[in-house]
Design a protein around this motif. Structure first.
Motif, PDB file in Angstrom:
ATOM      1  N   LEU A 138       0.823  -1.202   0.000  1.00  0.00           N
ATOM      2  CA  LEU A 138       0.000   0.000   0.000  1.00  0.00           C
ATOM      3  C   LEU A 138       0.862   1.258   0.000  1.00  0.00           C
ATOM      4  CD1 LEU A 138      -2.793   1.288   0.158  1.00  0.00           C
ATOM      5  CD2 LEU A 138      -2.735   0.995   2.639  1.00  0.00           C
ATOM      6  N   ILE A 139       1.923   1.254   0.792  1.00  0.00           N
ATOM      7  CA  ILE A 139       2.826   2.407   0.839  1.00  0.00           C
ATOM      8  C   ILE A 139       3.549   2.569  -0.489  1.00  0.00           C
ATOM      9  CG2 ILE A 139       4.892   3.355   1.924  1.00  0.00           C
ATOM     10  CD1 ILE A 139       2.485   3.637   3.682  1.00  0.00           C
ATOM     11  N   ASP A 140       4.032   1.461  -1.071  1.00  0.00           N
ATOM     12  CA  ASP A 140       4.755   1.551  -2.336  1.00  0.00           C
ATOM     13  C   ASP A 140       3.854   2.062  -3.454  1.00  0.00           C
ATOM     14  OD1 ASP A 140       7.023   0.668  -1.113  1.00  0.00           O
ATOM     15  OD2 ASP A 140       6.818  -1.424  -1.761  1.00  0.00           O
ATOM     16  N   THR A 141       2.604   1.582  -3.478  1.00  0.00           N
ATOM     17  CA  THR A 141       1.672   2.041  -4.502  1.00  0.00           C
ATOM     18  C   THR A 141       1.377   3.529  -4.357  1.00  0.00           C
ATOM     19  OG1 THR A 141       0.642  -0.158  -4.554  1.00  0.00           O
ATOM     20  CG2 THR A 141      -0.620   1.668  -5.495  1.00  0.00           C
ATOM     21  N   SER A 142       1.179   3.972  -3.119  1.00  0.00           N
ATOM     22  CA  SER A 142       0.920   5.391  -2.891  1.00  0.00           C
ATOM     23  C   SER A 142       2.129   6.239  -3.256  1.00  0.00           C
ATOM     24  CB  SER A 142       0.544   5.615  -1.418  1.00  0.00           C
ATOM     25  OG  SER A 142      -0.617   4.890  -1.080  1.00  0.00           O
ATOM     26  N   TYR A 143       3.321   5.741  -2.994  1.00  0.00           N
ATOM     27  CA  TYR A 143       4.535   6.468  -3.347  1.00  0.00           C
ATOM     28  C   TYR A 143       4.631   6.641  -4.854  1.00  0.00           C
ATOM     29  CZ  TYR A 143       9.480   7.817  -3.256  1.00  0.00           C
ATOM     30  OH  TYR A 143      10.666   8.496  -3.401  1.00  0.00           O
ATOM     31  N   GLU A 144       4.362   5.585  -5.604  1.00  0.00           N
ATOM     32  CA  GLU A 144       4.425   5.662  -7.060  1.00  0.00           C
ATOM     33  C   GLU A 144       3.344   6.586  -7.607  1.00  0.00           C
ATOM     34  OE1 GLU A 144       6.706   4.519  -9.068  1.00  0.00           O
ATOM     35  OE2 GLU A 144       7.818   3.759  -7.342  1.00  0.00           O
ATOM     36  N   ASN A 145       2.157   6.579  -6.992  1.00  0.00           N
ATOM     37  CA  ASN A 145       1.089   7.478  -7.448  1.00  0.00           C
ATOM     38  C   ASN A 145       1.468   8.939  -7.204  1.00  0.00           C
ATOM     39  OD1 ASN A 145      -0.518   5.353  -8.298  1.00  0.00           O
ATOM     40  ND2 ASN A 145      -1.608   5.199  -6.332  1.00  0.00           N
ATOM     41  N   ALA A 146       2.051   9.204  -6.035  1.00  0.00           N
ATOM     42  CA  ALA A 146       2.502  10.568  -5.749  1.00  0.00           C
ATOM     43  C   ALA A 146       3.599  10.988  -6.722  1.00  0.00           C
ATOM     44  CB  ALA A 146       3.001  10.658  -4.308  1.00  0.00           C
ATOM     45  N   LYS A 147       4.502  10.062  -7.036  1.00  0.00           N
ATOM     46  CA  LYS A 147       5.580  10.370  -7.982  1.00  0.00           C
ATOM     47  C   LYS A 147       5.023  10.671  -9.358  1.00  0.00           C
ATOM     48  CE  LYS A 147       9.905   8.419  -9.731  1.00  0.00           C
ATOM     49  NZ  LYS A 147      10.814   7.232  -9.676  1.00  0.00           N
ATOM     50  N   GLN A 148       4.008   9.902  -9.789  1.00  0.00           N
ATOM     51  CA  GLN A 148       3.425  10.116 -11.099  1.00  0.00           C
ATOM     52  C   GLN A 148       2.706  11.466 -11.174  1.00  0.00           C
ATOM     53  OE1 GLN A 148       4.038   7.863 -13.517  1.00  0.00           O
ATOM     54  NE2 GLN A 148       3.136   9.315 -14.975  1.00  0.00           N
ATOM     55  N   ILE A 149       1.997  11.842 -10.072  1.00  0.00           N
ATOM     56  CA  ILE A 149       1.300  13.138 -10.039  1.00  0.00           C
ATOM     57  C   ILE A 149       2.294  14.278 -10.166  1.00  0.00           C
ATOM     58  CG2 ILE A 149      -0.012  14.702  -8.543  1.00  0.00           C
ATOM     59  CD1 ILE A 149      -1.478  12.274  -7.438  1.00  0.00           C
ATOM     60  N   LEU A 150       3.376  14.230  -9.436  1.00  0.00           N
ATOM     61  CA  LEU A 150       4.339  15.331  -9.445  1.00  0.00           C
ATOM     62  C   LEU A 150       5.132  15.379 -10.750  1.00  0.00           C
ATOM     63  CD1 LEU A 150       5.649  15.210  -5.763  1.00  0.00           C
ATOM     64  CD2 LEU A 150       3.904  16.693  -6.750  1.00  0.00           C
ATOM     65  N   LEU A 151       5.393  14.228 -11.358  1.00  0.00           N
ATOM     66  CA  LEU A 151       6.094  14.236 -12.653  1.00  0.00           C
ATOM     67  C   LEU A 151       5.191  14.793 -13.745  1.00  0.00           C
ATOM     68  CD1 LEU A 151       8.017  10.820 -12.598  1.00  0.00           C
ATOM     69  CD2 LEU A 151       8.992  13.116 -12.411  1.00  0.00           C
ATOM     70  N   ASN A 152       3.911  14.456 -13.681  1.00  0.00           N
ATOM     71  CA  ASN A 152       2.982  14.955 -14.702  1.00  0.00           C
ATOM     72  C   ASN A 152       2.709  16.450 -14.554  1.00  0.00           C
ATOM     73  OD1 ASN A 152       2.786  12.370 -15.737  1.00  0.00           O
ATOM     74  ND2 ASN A 152       0.889  11.872 -14.627  1.00  0.00           N
ATOM     75  N   HIS A 153       2.889  16.976 -13.339  1.00  0.00           N
ATOM     76  CA  HIS A 153       2.594  18.389 -13.084  1.00  0.00           C
ATOM     77  C   HIS A 153       3.831  19.062 -12.495  1.00  0.00           C
ATOM     78  CE1 HIS A 153      -1.678  17.506 -13.780  1.00  0.00           C
ATOM     79  NE2 HIS A 153      -1.509  16.433 -13.015  1.00  0.00           N
TER      80      HIS A 153
END
Length: 661
Positions: free
Chosen positions: A580-595
């Motif tokens: 759960l933590i790893d998935t949330s980390y990757e989602n946060a990384k994807q949001i910040l890379l896209n924006h």
């Protein structure tokens, strides 16, 4: 630091002091007696080279040319014929004996000096020196008698020892200002429940004709600061009956049996003034479950609880005495205390809703000067999760800020600043922050803010700041727009994404991580563990509760028990949390890379202006230009290792009815 507001987590007298004064007085008296005895001994002791026999021999040999004698003190002064200029002093131990021993000298002296009346007028006198010699012993006897009298008085009726087992209950002053239901806002249903008790005490016949019985006890439950004690005071003010107020800790003493004795005395006082009300604040101090922790069956606290149970519903009749108690720890109370017949009615005093908060603000601002731009409805909308105590503190802080700035009334900026001060603490503008720390904090908080903006279930950003406040180096504050009772799985997953957004932003932009995200990681881990073990959000493990919430081992029943799942399940739980933590980390990384452009804009603005409010943040995220904002250049990865920016002070979570981990 990600900062959200959530308040859901959120006499014993020293008896030695009573006797300290007595012992001091006794010590002073003893010292005075010792001093008097020493002085008397010194005055009664002959000179170093003079004895009584030597003085009498001077008189018998007619060597004395003249003398004076004080019949009261026995002080003798005399001169010798050999040297009339030198006076000798001697303290006569027995005046009568001295007059008898010097009778021959005095007769001869009178014959030689017929005009002198010195000796002819002498007459037998009582010997005061004998009484003076026994005066120290008389004083010591009197002192011992006085000391014995004081001790007996302390242990007997009317003394402090007799008051030791009395309940130190405080009564409502009859002539002072009274609190009524008009002073209690934001708890309409709770006031309606309590008004029924008031009406019964005023008109008991109306209920007795129907065979209705008033509840023996009312237990007020709820988080701290929601107004439980205030509601009890309002009941006393409305009913206009004797009101005995005492804290649960006042029953507990170092001496065995004192607590139970005080319970008996408290109810005896209430029975003499029926109808009356007993209010026990923080009843969990004496009402904890029996048979838990390390205490035995004869524990002093358990004896006090047993006596309380008997007084509330035992063989004794307590008609006309109503017990109101308040606590925020219902989970640790003894079941016997909560059964019908003791606390028949349990009233939950929860967080006020938007309508209740507006009513509470109206009560706390009625004696304060408000500027025309202030809207209590707007303040109530932006303070979701605040308790009555929080709102009172907010209004008071706003008044202090207005006075500090020499304003005649409280303005909306004062309210805004006071709200943030109550949540995150005061600003520390004088703290020196290096450029590396400033850059690190700016991107850290920008990461939180951008993730919050793109997670649709999260509350909107209210303010972002890199000015140290309280114990934190910076904060991103989100205030809920409406009251919320529950949280969904998606909302909690996105909350973990927002918590990890600061660490992810540090890694993406600066290619370095710091200790600034330590508290965010801790909160994200606790939230993920709760999702798996408490809320049943794991599809693999299913809707099963694993483990016990037993943070206070001395109070819970599971002190000697282990966990209720195997080692294999523990490994699966750890795996689910990690996933759960790893998935949330990757989602946060994807949001910040896209924006990334939005991340850089917010961070650049923070480095220039140190803070940004919610409206300007929305404009910046929507690509609108701000009046004082310049184009934000993209900041490449820095080779300089940033300094630590440890966030240690947090106010966490949304307002909900579940306990946040």
């Amino acid at each position: 630091m990600l900062c959200r507001y959530d308040r859901q987590k959120g006499k014993l007298m020293n008896q030695n002091n009573k006797f300290k004064g007595v012992f001091i007085y006794l010590a002073v008296i003893v010292l005075l007696v010792i001093g008097m005895v020493t002085m008397l001994q010194m005055s009664a002791t002959p000179g170093e080279h003079t004895t009584y026999s030597k003085v009498i021999s001077e008189f018998d040999n007619y060597n004395v040319s003249g003398y004076t004698l004080d019949l009261g003190s026995g002080e003798l002064q005399y001169t010798l014929k050999s040297d009339n200029t030198k006076k000798y002093k001697y303290s006569v131990p027995n005046v009568s004996l001295f007059l008898q021993d010097t009778q021959g000298y005095r007769k001869a002296y009178n014959e030689k000096n017929p005009d002198s009346q010195l000796v002819e007028d002498f007459y037998p006198v009582s010997d005061n020196s004998f009484l003076l010699s026994f005066l120290p012993y008389l004083l010591m006897v009197a002192l011992m008698i006085g000391f014995t009298f004081v001790i007996m008085r302390q242990a007997g009726g009317g003394g402090k020892m007799s008051q030791f087992s009395k309940a130190n209950a405080r009564t409502q002053p009859s002539n002072g200002p009274k609190i009524t239901f008009a002073d209690v806002a934001g708890a309409e249903e709770e006031k309606e429940e309590m008004s029924e008790i008031v009406d019964f005490m005023k008109n008991p016949r109306k209920y007795q004709e129907l065979g209705a019985k008033i509840p023996r006890g009312v237990l007020l439950l709820g988080p701290p600061g929601t107004g439980k004690t205030l509601l009890a005071k309002a009941v006393a003010g409305e009913a206009n009956v004797p009101f005995f107020s005492i804290s649960g800790s006042d029953f507990v003493e170092m001496f065995v049996g004192v607590g139970a004795s005080r319970v008996r005395d408290l109810f005896d006082q209430a029975k003499k003034h029926t109808p009356s009300i007993i209010f026990i604040d923080e009843i969990d101090a004496v009402g904890r479950q029996r048979g838990t922790g390390l205490g035995g069956g004869h524990d002093e606290r358990e004896q006090t609880l047993n006596q309380l149970l008997v007084e509330m519903d035992g063989f004794t009749d307590n008609q006309g005495v109503i017990v109101i108690a308040a606590t925020n720890r219902r989970d640790i109370l003894d079941p016997a205390l909560l059964r019908p017949g003791r606390f028949d009615r349990q009233i939950t005093v929860g967080y006020p809703d938007i309508k209740g908060r507006e009513a509470i603000l109206r009560v706390h601002t009625k004696n304060k000067k408000l500027a025309p731009d202030i809207s209590l409805a707007t303040i109530a909308k932006g303070t979701a999760g605040f308790t009555g105590a929080d709102l009172a503190n907010l209004v008071n802080e706003a008044a202090l800020l207005a006075a500090r700035n020499n304003r005649k009334a409280i303005t909306q900026p004062d309210i805004e600043e006071a709200t943030i001060k109550v949540v995150a603490g005061p600003e520390k503008k004088s703290k020196v922050v290096s450029e590396d720390e400033k850059r690190l904090t700016a991107f850290h908080e920008a990461g939180h803010a951008v993730c919050t903006f793109h997670c649709k279930t999260q509350d909107p950003v209210h303010q972002v700041s890199i000015i140290p406040r309280g114990m934190a180096g910076g904060y991103t504050m989100s205030l809920p727009e409406h009251d919320r009772s529950f949280r969904s799985k998606t909302q909690m997953e996105e909350e973990i994404i927002v918590l990890l957004g600061g660490r992810v932003a540090e890694k993406i932009v600066l290619d370095e991580i710091s200790t600034g995200a330590s508290n965010d990681i801790e909160r994200a881990t606790d939230l993920a563990r709760s999702m798996i073990t408490r809320y049943g959000f794991s599809e693999k493990l299913g809707p099963i509760v694993y483990g016990h919430d037993n943070s206070e081992v001395f109070l819970g029943r599971d002190y000697s028990q282990g966990r209720n799942y195997s080692e294999n399940v523990a490994a699966e739980i750890d795996g689910e949390i990690r996933e759960l933590i790893d998935t949330s980390y990757e989602n946060a990384k994807q949001i910040l890379l896209n924006h990334r452009d939005q991340l850089d804009k917010v961070a650049h603005y923070l480095m220039e202006h140190e803070k940004i409010d919610g409206d300007d943040f929305i404009k910046l995220m929507n690509g609108e230009s701000l009046d004082d904002n310049t184009a934000a250049p993209v900041i490449e990865n820095s080779d300089t290792a940033p300094a630590d920016c440890e966030d240690t002070a947090e106010v966490a979570g949304d307002n909900n009815n579940e306990t946040n981990e």
